[in-house]
Design a protein around this motif. Structure first.
Motif, short mmCIF file in Angstrom:
data_model
loop_
_atom_site.label_atom_id
_atom_site.label_comp_id
_atom_site.label_asym_id
_atom_site.label_seq_id
_atom_site.Cartn_x
_atom_site.Cartn_y
_atom_site.Cartn_z
N THR A 59 41.56 46.23 33.36
CA THR A 59 40.30 46.22 34.12
C THR A 59 39.78 44.80 34.27
O THR A 59 39.31 44.40 35.35
CB THR A 59 39.24 47.09 33.42
N CYS A 60 39.88 44.00 33.21
CA CYS A 60 39.44 42.60 33.28
C CYS A 60 40.27 41.82 34.30
O CYS A 60 39.72 41.05 35.11
CB CYS A 60 39.55 41.94 31.91
N CYS A 62 33.82 45.50 31.35
CA CYS A 62 35.05 44.74 31.61
C CYS A 62 35.24 44.50 33.11
O CYS A 62 35.97 43.58 33.51
CB CYS A 62 36.27 45.48 31.06
N SER A 63 34.61 45.32 33.92
CA SER A 63 34.69 45.14 35.37
C SER A 63 33.62 44.18 35.88
O SER A 63 33.89 43.37 36.76
CB SER A 63 34.53 46.50 36.07
N SER A 75 39.44 42.90 37.81
CA SER A 75 38.13 42.36 38.19
C SER A 75 38.24 40.90 38.60
O SER A 75 37.65 40.47 39.60
CB SER A 75 37.14 42.52 37.03
N ASN A 127 34.25 49.87 29.62
CA ASN A 127 35.16 49.63 30.74
C ASN A 127 34.38 49.09 31.95
O ASN A 127 34.88 48.22 32.68
CB ASN A 127 35.87 50.93 31.12
N TYR A 157 41.26 48.24 29.08
CA TYR A 157 40.25 47.18 29.16
C TYR A 157 40.84 45.86 29.67
O TYR A 157 40.25 45.18 30.50
CB TYR A 157 39.61 46.94 27.79
N ILE A 158 42.03 45.53 29.19
CA ILE A 158 42.69 44.29 29.64
C ILE A 158 43.01 44.37 31.13
O ILE A 158 42.77 43.43 31.89
CB ILE A 158 43.97 44.03 28.82
#
Length: 435
Positions: free
Chosen positions: A112-113, A55-56, A116, A52, A109-110
């Motif tokens: 977080t991406c 992902c950031s 970001s 995670n 995760y999606i």
């Protein structure tokens, strides 16, 4: 627009910008706190937690140059609002998923991406817009208030997050974050990003140059400004050697000195308080006269503090004195970070052409963190085989040496022609002429 009216509008921008950043930073950090705990409790896996974090970090690094291109070629108010709306929708999507089918790692995760990416475009865009929103005389105050809002969030978000996490569900965290994001959209929509802007077209009414040509133009602009190039090299190398502190600090306190978690948290809190205090000080004092010189001295002091982290490994100290020692050390570290960064940011805001701000700031931010992942890997390996105290002392010494060479007196004089360094020549003190 009448000059008095513009100044009133600038004052409005100053506080609206600060409140918006405070709300956004607080919401983001409380969310990060909750999601981090959720992942660890759900899976018990450090790998999933690290994924995670990746992902950031990774989208931010990859998107940085593109964010600069967008900030220089499109209306900055549109970018600010669009980024914030995209962030709100991403949180809303994660909230919908949690309510309908429950949170899953892929969904986190999606989200977080996406968060970001939106924060990257928003951050570069706002950094590029400071001189369009605020009058030149209050740029340092704006940068300091911005840092104060981040420091407030850093201090308060773990406390609020810890209190809420045990009493409310993850959907409540997401609703709070989404509410904060909506408020930020409303505030940003009231701001005039062109108030003091000195852009030729304000990102409108021109044929957009191809993205690669635009990036090449940004690099060419840097080549014509050796001072900015020097700052980029300093940021690159300083952040690499600070890897010794980032990895070593926790390793020394937790593994070597056996500091308890709550006391470790006190030392981390002292770091945020140091940043807050110096940010407040810079917000009310006159603008720093020689930013590059101030940053040089600040980095050297940071190097000394970094070597000081090793002191309890060589000198026997009581547990209480260790905690107090590191709280003082980290307070100083946080204060010096502001002394290093804020004056340089103000100088760059004033020196970089408005039409190149997005690309230049994105290059600086990307380069500043380019070697950080490598530093984490290298220092993580070194701390397993070499005594931690010597790693910190040697890294700090090299850091001080690098900064002394890169920001030598001749470079300072070129950056600040009005500065005169006193030198001893043939036993007499003379004033060196600016080069």
């Amino acid at each position: 627009m009448d000059s008095e009216l513009k100044l009133k509008k600038a004052t409005y921008h100053l506080w609206t910008f600060t409140i918006s950043k405070l709300i956004g930073s607080f919401g983001s950090q409380v969310y990060s706190f909750a999601i981090s705990f959720y992942i660890l409790q759900l899976t018990g896996s450090a790998t999933n937690f690290a994924a995670n974090l990746l992902c950031s970090i990774l989208p931010r690094t990859l998107a940085g140059p593109f964010a600069g291109y967008v900030a220089d070629n499109f209306p900055r108010k549109t970018i600010a609002i669009t980024s914030q709306i995209a962030q709100t929708l991403a949180i809303g999507g994660l909230l919908t998923t949690s309510l309908t089918s429950g949170l899953s790692l892929p969904a986190i995760y999606i989200a977080t991406c996406i968060l970001s990416l939106t924060s990257t475009f928003s951050g570069v865009n706002f950094t590029s817009s400071i001189t369009g929103l605020i009058d030149e005389a209050r740029i340092q105050k704006a940068m300091s208030l911005n840092q104060m809002s981040i420091s407030f969030a850093a201090i308060g978000s773990p406390v609020v997050g810890g209190l809420l996490y045990g009493t409310v569900s993850i959907p409540v965290f997401l609703i709070l974050y989404m509410t904060a994001s909506v408020i930020a959209v409303i505030l940003e929509s009231t701001m005039n990003f062109k108030l003091f802007a000195n852009r030729k077209t304000n990102g409108e009414g021109k044929t957009k140059e191809p993205i690669w040509d635009s990036m090449k133009a940004g690099i060419a602009y840097l080549k014509l400004n050796p001072l900015i190039t020097t700052i980029i090299w300093v940021a690159l190398l300083v952040n690499f050697f600070f890897g010794a502190q980032q990895v070593g600090y926790s390793f020394v306190l937790i593994d070597k000195l056996k500091v308890e978690s709550q006391h470790f948290g006190l030392t981390e809190g002292a770091f945020a308080v140091g940043m807050l205090v110096l940010s407040f000080y810079l917000s009310v004092r006159k603008e720093v006269k020689f930013p590059l010189l101030s940053s040089k001295r600040g980095i050297i002091a940071l190097g000394l503090i970094m070597s000081g982290i090793a002191l309890p490994l060589f000198i026997k100290m009581t547990y209480a004195s260790i905690i107090v020692f590191y709280m003082i050390l980290m307070f100083g570290f946080g204060a010096l970070i502001i002394i290093v960064n804020t004056p340089i940011q103000v100088m760059l805001q004033k020196q970089i052409d408005d039409d190149y701000k997005g690309r230049v700031f994105s290059i600086i931010e990307t380069m500043a963190q380019a070697l950080s992942p490598l530093a984490m890997v290298i220092y993580g390996f070194l701390y397993d085989f070499i005594p931690a105290g010597w790693i910190l002392i040697i890294s700090a010494s090299v850091l001080i040496g690098v900064v002394t060479i890169l920001i030598r007196p001749s470079v300072v004089r070129k950056a600040h022609p009005e500065w005169r360094e006193k030198e001893i020549v043939k036993g007499k003190i003379v004033t060196a002429k600016s080069e």
